[in-house]
Write a protein that holds these residues in place. Sequence first.
Motif, short mmCIF file in Angstrom:
data_model
loop_
_atom_site.label_atom_id
_atom_site.label_comp_id
_atom_site.label_asym_id
_atom_site.label_seq_id
_atom_site.Cartn_x
_atom_site.Cartn_y
_atom_site.Cartn_z
N ASP A 18 -1.57 -3.20 -2.00
CA ASP A 18 -1.53 -4.67 -2.08
C ASP A 18 -0.12 -5.21 -1.90
N ALA A 20 2.88 -5.41 0.53
CA ALA A 20 3.22 -5.17 1.94
C ALA A 20 4.69 -4.83 2.07
N PRO A 59 13.93 -14.69 -5.49
CA PRO A 59 12.63 -15.07 -6.02
C PRO A 59 11.51 -14.86 -5.00
N THR A 61 9.90 -12.25 -3.90
CA THR A 61 9.91 -11.14 -2.95
C THR A 61 9.02 -9.97 -3.39
N LYS A 63 8.84 -8.60 -6.81
CA LYS A 63 9.32 -7.76 -7.91
C LYS A 63 8.22 -7.60 -8.98
N LEU A 65 5.08 -8.11 -8.48
CA LEU A 65 3.95 -7.46 -7.83
C LEU A 65 4.11 -5.94 -7.83
N ASP A 116 10.67 -10.00 -17.03
CA ASP A 116 10.95 -10.90 -15.92
C ASP A 116 12.17 -11.74 -16.27
N ILE A 195 2.65 -8.94 5.32
CA ILE A 195 2.36 -9.83 4.19
C ILE A 195 1.35 -10.89 4.61
N ILE A 198 -2.13 -9.43 4.74
CA ILE A 198 -2.76 -9.27 3.42
C ILE A 198 -3.30 -10.60 2.91
N HIS A 199 -2.50 -11.65 3.04
CA HIS A 199 -2.92 -12.93 2.46
C HIS A 199 -3.85 -13.74 3.36
N ALA A 224 6.15 -14.79 -1.34
CA ALA A 224 5.49 -15.90 -2.03
C ALA A 224 5.39 -17.12 -1.12
N GLU A 227 2.68 -16.54 1.49
CA GLU A 227 1.37 -16.74 0.86
C GLU A 227 1.09 -18.25 0.74
#
Length: 269
Positions: A18, A20, A59, A61, A63, A65, A116, A195, A198-199, A224, A227
């Motif tokens: 999941d 990429a 942000p 990218t 992390k 996930l 986080d 990516i 996938i989305h 992100a 997506e």
Amino acid sequence: QNKAKLFEKTKESVLFKDVAGLDSAKEEIQEVVDYLKSPDRYASMGAKIPRGILLVGPPGTGKTLIARAIAGEADVPFYHISGSDFMEMFVGVGASRVRNLFADAKKNSPSIIFIDELDSVGRHRGAGLGGGHDEREQTLNQMLSELDGFEKNDSTIVLAATNRPDILDPALLRPGRFDRRITIGLPSMKDRIKILEIHANHKPLADDINMEKIAQGTPGFSGAELENLLNESAILATRRRVEKITMELIEEARDKVMMGLERKNLTVT
Ligand code: ATP
């Protein structure tokens, strides 16, 4: 009582497939997955595995996930806490929450703790505006002592994410603490295609959709944001009552996403 947002414990279903791209990060992290699957094999060999791993990158990218995917691949509990949550807490509770978090994770080990926004709690002590922030320092000190307090048979790995490694308190980076660093960068053109693929799954795409072209037109986009681009296109398609997402809608959505990004940058700087 302020019990909310202590930490979140989940069983993850995210897997490496999941995520990429990020091939070298996945490779580096495979060792951690192997360890979490069978810590005893490592222990009987006398092998020590890095306890704390810092995921560094901008942000969105992936992390969070990839941290989830480690838990998913190894099938171990995932403890998620955000550094900024500590800042909203009542005075005196931050340190005890850190203690509870580590105690619970150790009890349920093998396990993963994911912190986080480590920089919000882990900023260089005494570096804040207006002098020290006692609450934050106590929380950070507790975190340092928990990192030092692992026993040989505690198979808990601590991952932390930051996009500002430069402002971290050096004590966090000492051997035995967050002494391993994995860089998670913005996706390359090839990874942007992956990516997007996938989305785009489960979204009706028109025949004219060309992922390569979309990837070419989105340099600097994070996972992100990619997506978000596809989601905005799907919203536009729904609003226009068309059956499929077309290249034209993607371009329109891209302009919208880019405008949002520019506005965000304006307010930040
Ligand atoms: P932040 O620093 O803002 O917390 P992050 O690096 O932790 O960001 P994520 O939360 O992992 O970013 O990414 C946000 C979302 O973007 C993910 O849930 C995922 O849907 C998508 N995404 C980001 N990177 C990837 C990737 N490499 N592959 C697939 N999806 C991705």
